[in-house]
Design a protein around this motif. Structure first.
Motif, PDB file in Angstrom:
ATOM      1  N   TYR A  96      46.369 -55.429 -19.821  1.00 52.92           N
ATOM      2  CA  TYR A  96      45.032 -55.008 -19.397  1.00 52.92           C
ATOM      3  C   TYR A  96      44.903 -55.203 -17.894  1.00 52.92           C
ATOM      4  O   TYR A  96      45.017 -56.323 -17.385  1.00 52.92           O
ATOM      5  N   SER A  97      44.666 -54.112 -17.164  1.00 54.35           N
ATOM      6  CA  SER A  97      44.683 -54.125 -15.703  1.00 54.35           C
ATOM      7  C   SER A  97      43.412 -53.491 -15.152  1.00 54.35           C
ATOM      8  O   SER A  97      42.710 -52.746 -15.846  1.00 54.35           O
ATOM      9  N   TRP A  98      43.163 -53.767 -13.870  1.00 59.22           N
ATOM     10  CA  TRP A  98      41.947 -53.285 -13.210  1.00 59.22           C
ATOM     11  C   TRP A  98      42.294 -52.307 -12.092  1.00 59.22           C
ATOM     12  O   TRP A  98      43.001 -52.651 -11.151  1.00 59.22           O
ATOM     13  N   PHE A  99      41.780 -51.076 -12.216  1.00 62.24           N
ATOM     14  CA  PHE A  99      42.058 -50.004 -11.269  1.00 62.24           C
ATOM     15  C   PHE A  99      40.915 -49.880 -10.252  1.00 62.24           C
ATOM     16  O   PHE A  99      39.743 -49.821 -10.645  1.00 62.24           O
ATOM     17  N   PRO A 100      41.214 -49.799  -8.959  1.00 63.24           N
ATOM     18  CA  PRO A 100      40.167 -49.481  -7.978  1.00 63.24           C
ATOM     19  C   PRO A 100      39.531 -48.139  -8.323  1.00 63.24           C
ATOM     20  O   PRO A 100      40.230 -47.163  -8.610  1.00 63.24           O
ATOM     21  N   ALA A 101      38.200 -48.082  -8.325  1.00 61.52           N
ATOM     22  CA  ALA A 101      37.496 -46.882  -8.777  1.00 61.52           C
ATOM     23  C   ALA A 101      36.196 -46.712  -8.002  1.00 61.52           C
ATOM     24  O   ALA A 101      35.775 -47.592  -7.239  1.00 61.52           O
ATOM     25  N   THR A 102      35.560 -45.568  -8.226  1.00 58.34           N
ATOM     26  CA  THR A 102      34.273 -45.258  -7.598  1.00 58.34           C
ATOM     27  C   THR A 102      33.314 -44.751  -8.668  1.00 58.34           C
ATOM     28  O   THR A 102      33.707 -43.965  -9.538  1.00 58.34           O
ATOM     29  N   ILE A 103      32.072 -45.217  -8.618  1.00 58.00           N
ATOM     30  CA  ILE A 103      31.048 -44.698  -9.524  1.00 58.00           C
ATOM     31  C   ILE A 103      30.703 -43.274  -9.088  1.00 58.00           C
ATOM     32  O   ILE A 103      30.233 -43.045  -7.973  1.00 58.00           O
ATOM     33  N   ALA A 104      30.958 -42.305  -9.957  1.00 57.91           N
ATOM     34  CA  ALA A 104      30.630 -40.912  -9.651  1.00 57.91           C
ATOM     35  C   ALA A 104      29.189 -40.586 -10.038  1.00 57.91           C
ATOM     36  O   ALA A 104      28.514 -39.809  -9.366  1.00 57.91           O
ATOM     37  N   VAL A 157      24.836 -42.594 -15.614  1.00 54.53           N
ATOM     38  CA  VAL A 157      24.202 -41.844 -16.700  1.00 54.53           C
ATOM     39  C   VAL A 157      22.929 -42.556 -17.143  1.00 54.53           C
ATOM     40  O   VAL A 157      21.892 -41.946 -17.353  1.00 54.53           O
ATOM     41  N   ASP A 158      23.021 -43.868 -17.327  1.00 57.60           N
ATOM     42  CA  ASP A 158      21.864 -44.740 -17.503  1.00 57.60           C
ATOM     43  C   ASP A 158      22.246 -46.074 -16.874  1.00 57.60           C
ATOM     44  O   ASP A 158      23.270 -46.155 -16.196  1.00 57.60           O
ATOM     45  N   ASP A 159      21.449 -47.125 -17.062  1.00 57.25           N
ATOM     46  CA  ASP A 159      21.764 -48.374 -16.365  1.00 57.25           C
ATOM     47  C   ASP A 159      22.805 -49.221 -17.083  1.00 57.25           C
ATOM     48  O   ASP A 159      23.087 -50.345 -16.666  1.00 57.25           O
ATOM     49  N   LEU A 160      23.416 -48.664 -18.146  1.00 58.38           N
ATOM     50  CA  LEU A 160      24.464 -49.389 -18.862  1.00 58.38           C
ATOM     51  C   LEU A 160      25.734 -48.568 -19.059  1.00 58.38           C
ATOM     52  O   LEU A 160      26.678 -49.039 -19.691  1.00 58.38           O
ATOM     53  N   SER A 161      25.772 -47.344 -18.532  1.00 59.67           N
ATOM     54  CA  SER A 161      26.977 -46.524 -18.684  1.00 59.67           C
ATOM     55  C   SER A 161      27.124 -45.601 -17.482  1.00 59.67           C
ATOM     56  O   SER A 161      26.130 -45.122 -16.925  1.00 59.67           O
ATOM     57  N   TYR A 162      28.399 -45.334 -17.128  1.00 55.08           N
ATOM     58  CA  TYR A 162      28.687 -44.661 -15.864  1.00 55.08           C
ATOM     59  C   TYR A 162      29.893 -43.733 -15.989  1.00 55.08           C
ATOM     60  O   TYR A 162      30.804 -43.987 -16.785  1.00 55.08           O
ATOM     61  N   ILE A 163      29.887 -42.683 -15.166  1.00 54.71           N
ATOM     62  CA  ILE A 163      31.069 -41.846 -14.989  1.00 54.71           C
ATOM     63  C   ILE A 163      31.805 -42.385 -13.765  1.00 54.71           C
ATOM     64  O   ILE A 163      31.208 -42.555 -12.698  1.00 54.71           O
ATOM     65  N   VAL A 164      33.092 -42.687 -13.937  1.00 56.38           N
ATOM     66  CA  VAL A 164      33.884 -43.275 -12.856  1.00 56.38           C
ATOM     67  C   VAL A 164      35.096 -42.407 -12.566  1.00 56.38           C
ATOM     68  O   VAL A 164      35.569 -41.666 -13.429  1.00 56.38           O
ATOM     69  N   GLU A 165      35.599 -42.525 -11.345  1.00 59.62           N
ATOM     70  CA  GLU A 165      36.798 -41.804 -10.931  1.00 59.62           C
ATOM     71  C   GLU A 165      37.781 -42.795 -10.327  1.00 59.62           C
ATOM     72  O   GLU A 165      37.384 -43.700  -9.583  1.00 59.62           O
ATOM     73  N   ASP A 192      29.276 -46.456  -5.423  1.00 62.15           N
ATOM     74  CA  ASP A 192      29.676 -47.865  -5.413  1.00 62.15           C
ATOM     75  C   ASP A 192      31.169 -47.999  -5.703  1.00 62.15           C
ATOM     76  O   ASP A 192      31.712 -47.318  -6.582  1.00 62.15           O
ATOM     77  N   LYS A 193      31.822 -48.898  -4.968  1.00 58.87           N
ATOM     78  CA  LYS A 193      33.228 -49.200  -5.210  1.00 58.87           C
ATOM     79  C   LYS A 193      33.325 -50.272  -6.296  1.00 58.87           C
ATOM     80  O   LYS A 193      32.699 -51.324  -6.194  1.00 58.87           O
ATOM     81  N   VAL A 194      34.108 -49.985  -7.317  1.00 62.76           N
ATOM     82  CA  VAL A 194      34.232 -50.882  -8.464  1.00 62.76           C
ATOM     83  C   VAL A 194      35.697 -50.946  -8.884  1.00 62.76           C
ATOM     84  O   VAL A 194      36.572 -50.353  -8.251  1.00 62.76           O
ATOM     85  N   GLU A 195      35.941 -51.660  -9.978  1.00 62.11           N
ATOM     86  CA  GLU A 195      37.247 -51.656 -10.627  1.00 62.11           C
ATOM     87  C   GLU A 195      37.038 -51.402 -12.109  1.00 62.11           C
ATOM     88  O   GLU A 195      36.059 -51.872 -12.703  1.00 62.11           O
ATOM     89  N   VAL A 196      37.966 -50.652 -12.701  1.00 58.76           N
ATOM     90  CA  VAL A 196      37.864 -50.231 -14.098  1.00 58.76           C
ATOM     91  C   VAL A 196      39.020 -50.833 -14.887  1.00 58.76           C
ATOM     92  O   VAL A 196      40.183 -50.704 -14.491  1.00 58.76           O
ATOM     93  N   GLY A 197      38.704 -51.490 -16.004  1.00 59.09           N
ATOM     94  CA  GLY A 197      39.731 -52.110 -16.830  1.00 59.09           C
ATOM     95  C   GLY A 197      40.286 -51.157 -17.866  1.00 59.09           C
ATOM     96  O   GLY A 197      39.549 -50.392 -18.492  1.00 59.09           O
TER      97      GLY A 197
END
Length: 374
Positions: free
Chosen positions: A246-254, A257-265, A233-238
């Motif tokens: 405080y800024s938002w970076f274009p990111a991807t869900i790698a 881990v569970d439905d409330l936490s994720y590894i992003v790149e 999924d394409k997301v943005e990371v703060g």
């Protein structure tokens, strides 16, 4: 305060506070960490999840006697499901809906700030469990070795600041070695810390009198449903930045881990890549509150007009930074005021590098009301 304490599964003592409970852990960095505390997760009523509220564990099937060695779970702000070692002092059964059952316990590693003596508090039975047994052949690789052999992204708990904190393994030795470090990432504080293997254990839940492997790191859930992402999924990371705030970076869900936490790149222009000369690729393990969907908003003309006072996000050095249009420079070009960490920044941006500013609460978007320029 009474309602908050009940939600946390405990009653706050009249005159005692926990010594040694600290949210910060002292960290090394895996990817890029914020330089100051990020905005807090949305509060009750402003988020959306498959299940709402606190993920309450089951109470032990039998009453634990006085003197039993236990762990108690604290769900308050800054802890969010940390287990602390304690000893049962007494048990008071429920005496009606307004007087629920409670255990009185004393902490094993925390002292009363008032007199330096034992710190005693009360907990609901759902937040008290026996202490887990020592490492067994069912942990780690299943070979019975100590310390257990951990693997990348194993769900674990690390003993730190007097309690057991949940996270995932991001680095571990290839073979059991008491002298090697196991590095654990924590989604709420964005910290990554190396630990001696003896203070890291597989995360387990106590269910119906048995210990079972846990598949979740985040146990305290939002009141309502929040957006669930999947790998790709394409997301943005703060994240906080010195110059642009405080800024938002274009990111991807790698990985979810569970439905409330994720590894992003994502790519960070402030970091150099391994070969140098280009942006560095950051990898972080994050709580859902640091993530928002990557969406192109098309507001109605009545909601947004690009001009002085408009609340916008400006694309600055690889990320979207919230700001306010201060004036029109020329045809299709605007001056935007961005609140940096230390000072306000005035940046000139063409219309293609600006977009309406929206707030994401975990479920819904809400456009930011424009400011009036005097």
């Amino acid at each position: 305060m009474a309602a908050a304490s009940a939600a946390a599964g405990r009653e706050a003592p009249a005159s005692a506070t926990r010594r040694g409970r600290r949210r910060k852990r002292g960290s090394i960095r895996w990817g890029k960490t914020p330089r100051k505390a990020p905005p807090p997760p949305p509060g009750p009523g402003s988020s959306s999840s498959p299940r709402g509220g606190v993920d309450t564990p089951a109470a032990p099937a039998t009453t634990l006697p006085a003197g039993a060695l236990v762990e108690v779970r604290v769900d308050g702000a800054g802890f969010r499901g940390v287990w602390f070692e304690a000893t049962v002092v007494s048990y008071a059964p429920a005496r009606g809906p307004r007087t629920p059952a409670r255990y009185a316990v004393t902490y094993a590693h925390l002292l009363d700030d008032a007199d330096g003596g034992e710190l005693q508090e009360h907990f609901a039975p759902t937040h008290v469990r026996p202490r887990p047994p020592p490492h067994s052949p069912s942990d780690g690789d299943g070979d019975g070795s100590f310390p257990p052999r951990f693997h990348l992204h194993d769900v674990v708990e690390a003993f730190h600041h007097d309690g057991w904190w949940s996270g995932i393994v991001v680095s571990a030795p290839d073979s059991p070695d008491p002298r090697a470090s196991v590095t654990v990432a924590f989604p709420l504080t964005r910290e990554v810390i190396p630990f001696p293997p003896r203070v890291v254990r597989p995360r387990r839940d106590y269910v119906d009198g048995a210990w079972v492997p846990s598949r979740s790191v985040v146990v305290v859930r939002p009141t309502h449903a929040v957006r669930v992402y999947k790998a790709g999924d394409k997301v943005e990371v703060g994240r906080e930045r010195d110059v642009y705030g405080y800024s938002w970076f274009p990111a991807t869900i790698a990985k979810a881990v569970d439905d409330l936490s994720y590894i992003v790149e994502y790519f960070d222009l402030e970091e150099e890549g391994d070969g140098g000369g280009g942006p560095g690729k950051a990898t972080e393990y994050l709580h859902w509150s640091f993530i928002r969907p990557a969406v192109e908003h098309l507001p109605r003309e009545s909601e947004f007009q690009l001009g002085p006072g408009a609340a916008v996000e400006a694309y600055c050095d690889g990320a979207w930074s919230p700001g306010v249009v201060s004036r029109v420079i020329g045809d299709g070009e605007f001056e935007v005021s961005v609140a940096g960490k230390k000072a306000e920044q005035l940046v000139a941006k063409v219309v293609e590098l600006l977009k309406p500013q929206y707030k994401w609460n975990g479920k819904q978007w809400k456009i930011v009301i424009p400011k009036v320029i005097q």
